[in-house]
Design a protein around this motif. Structure first.
Motif, mmCIF file in Angstrom:
data_model
loop_
_atom_site.group_PDB
_atom_site.id
_atom_site.type_symbol
_atom_site.label_atom_id
_atom_site.label_comp_id
_atom_site.label_asym_id
_atom_site.label_seq_id
_atom_site.Cartn_x
_atom_site.Cartn_y
_atom_site.Cartn_z
ATOM 1 N N THR B 2 0.820 -1.208 0.000
ATOM 2 C CA THR B 2 0.000 0.000 0.000
ATOM 3 C C THR B 2 0.862 1.269 0.000
ATOM 4 N N ARG B 3 2.084 1.149 0.574
ATOM 5 C CA ARG B 3 2.910 2.357 0.579
ATOM 6 C C ARG B 3 3.567 2.582 -0.775
ATOM 7 N N PRO B 6 -0.079 3.011 -3.799
ATOM 8 C CA PRO B 6 -1.321 3.360 -3.102
ATOM 9 C C PRO B 6 -2.557 3.121 -3.970
ATOM 10 N N PHE B 7 -2.416 3.278 -5.281
ATOM 11 C CA PHE B 7 -3.557 3.089 -6.181
ATOM 12 C C PHE B 7 -3.168 2.094 -7.269
ATOM 13 N N ARG B 42 1.983 7.822 -6.572
ATOM 14 C CA ARG B 42 2.356 8.583 -5.377
ATOM 15 C C ARG B 42 1.796 10.000 -5.419
ATOM 16 N N THR B 45 -1.696 10.472 -4.088
ATOM 17 C CA THR B 45 -1.925 10.474 -2.644
ATOM 18 C C THR B 45 -2.040 11.898 -2.101
ATOM 19 N N GLU B 48 -5.510 13.099 -1.704
ATOM 20 C CA GLU B 48 -6.292 12.464 -0.651
ATOM 21 C C GLU B 48 -7.612 11.918 -1.167
ATOM 22 N N SER B 51 -9.662 5.661 -1.005
ATOM 23 C CA SER B 51 -9.259 4.473 -1.747
ATOM 24 C C SER B 51 -10.475 3.569 -1.960
#
Lengths: 131, 162, 93
Positions: B2-3, B6-7, B42, B45, B48, B51
């Motif tokens: 996830t880090r 993230p998508f 990244r 993210t 915001e 998800s």
């Protein structure tokens, strides 16, 4: 006209059929823009061109270039996907704006807003009104 | 996972976009595309964005096939209306549909499906009452439209997003 | 024979798409309200994008594809920006 002469007949016919279908569908959609009566009806019209029209013309381009370069040319898919994703967003935002303007206008005229839905799309009745 | 990603869906789309634009599936382009996908994921993210967890890929494929069929069918229908064939009397109108869906991505997908199908148009969604308003070009039976939207699309979207 | 057919159908397709662009332009001129004009602009940009693709097939140049892609993107951004302007711009100050 460079390259098209080297197309084999089946590819040429396929490209031609796809092109004509796509262009015809797009034209019908755009005609709807002129023929339909109110704004909310007119919004339906251009979606013909952005769905089937784009698909057919992109398919024609894909067939033509794939045969000419004898490899799979697939980047027209990008245009189809882009059109399929962006057009509904743009139209939804536009309809939201139109609905907002209709409600605001009727509130200004002092008419009852009611369910905040223009059942007869009053804006189109006042044609020729300067915006 | 996830880090770093993230998508994952957006990132894989970016990779596919890069490879399609360059029209090459070489090692170098895959490497560059992965870089673009990582950086693009990244950057998102920062915005915001909530998800999303997408389930049931089989249902997604079935829904896509169904939407494709519907788009072709309603293209023909709207084309006939524009050219003036068929019934002379046509009653465009608004339909209000009570929805069970609350997931934002599901609603967004439903908006895209409804609007990109010629003949139906997403007008407004009242989040408090859960009522969706659509505009239909050829409104014959209000009940039938409510059933169509709820059974054909919303049920599948509920399975996918909730 | 089939090449001739393709040449003519390219021509016909270009004329049809040109007419479609004309419909969009006419809607921009006729209005009657601002949202109709924005809708006309959206249709016009999509049709122009399709015309660019057709020209690309006619000339065999891959460059037109990139122009069409840029056109599609700018058409979308322009429509959304105009719609946002209608939402915020003039009716209520």
């Amino acid at each position: 006209m460079n390259g098209i002469e080297h197309l084999p007949p089946w590819a040429a016919v396929l490209t031609a059929v796809f092109l004509l279908t796509g262009a015809a569908v797009t034209l019908i959609g755009s005609l709807g823009l002129l023929r339909l009566g109110t704004f909310y009806e007119r919004v339906h019209a251009p979606t013909l061109g952005t769905t089937l029209g784009t698909v057919f013309i992109a398919a024609a381009s894909m067939v033509c270039f794939s045969v000419l370069e004898s490899r799979a040319v697939l980047h027209e898919i990008l245009i189809v996907v882009l059109g399929a994703v962006t057009t509904p967003i743009a139209l939804t935002v536009l309809v939201g704006a139109a609905r907002f303007r209709d409600t605001a206008e009727r509130a200004q005229l002092g008419e009852p807003v009611g369910r905040a839905l223009p059942h007869a799309a009053p804006g189109d009745a006042s044609a020729g009104k300067a915006d | 996972m996830t880090r770093l990603l993230p998508f994952p869906i957006v990132s894989s789309c970016l990779l596919a976009l890069w490879l399609l634009l360059n029209q090459a599936v070489t090692f170098g382009h895959i490497l560059l595309g992965c870089l673009v996908a990582l950086v693009g994921g990244r950057i998102l993210t920062v915005l915001e964005i909530p998800s999303v967890r997408v389930r049931r890929p089989g249902v997604i494929m079935r829904l896509l096939a169904r939407v494709t069929v519907d788009i072709v069918r309603s293209n023909l229908a709207v084309g006939r209306i524009v050219l003036g064939f068929g019934r002379w009397q046509r009653a465009p109108g608004f339909v209000e549909i009570p929805l069970d869906m609350r997931a934002p991505y599901g609603l967004a997908s439903l908006a895209c499906i409804i609007t990109s199908t010629p003949g139906t148009l997403w007008v407004n969604f009242d989040a408090q009452r859960g009522a969706l308003t659509i505009h239909v070009l050829d409104l014959v039976d209000e009940e039938e439209w409510i059933r169509t939207i709820k059974d054909r699309y919303e049920r599948h979207l509920l399975e996918i997003f909730e | 024979m089939s090449q001739l057919m393709l040449t003519y159908s390219l021509l016909v397709a270009q004329v049809l798409l040109g007419l479609a662009i004309g419909c969009g332009a006419l809607r921009i001129f006729l209005g009657p309200r601002a949202q109709d004009r924005v809708l006309g602009f959206d249709t016009l940009s999509v049709n122009a994008m399709l015309l660019l693709l057709t020209v690309g097939i006619r000339t065999g140049e891959a460059l037109y594809f990139e122009a069409a892609l840029a056109m599609a993107l700018f058409g979308f951004v322009g429509t959304v920006a105009l719609a946002k302007f209608l939402l915020r711009g003039e009716v209520i100050e």
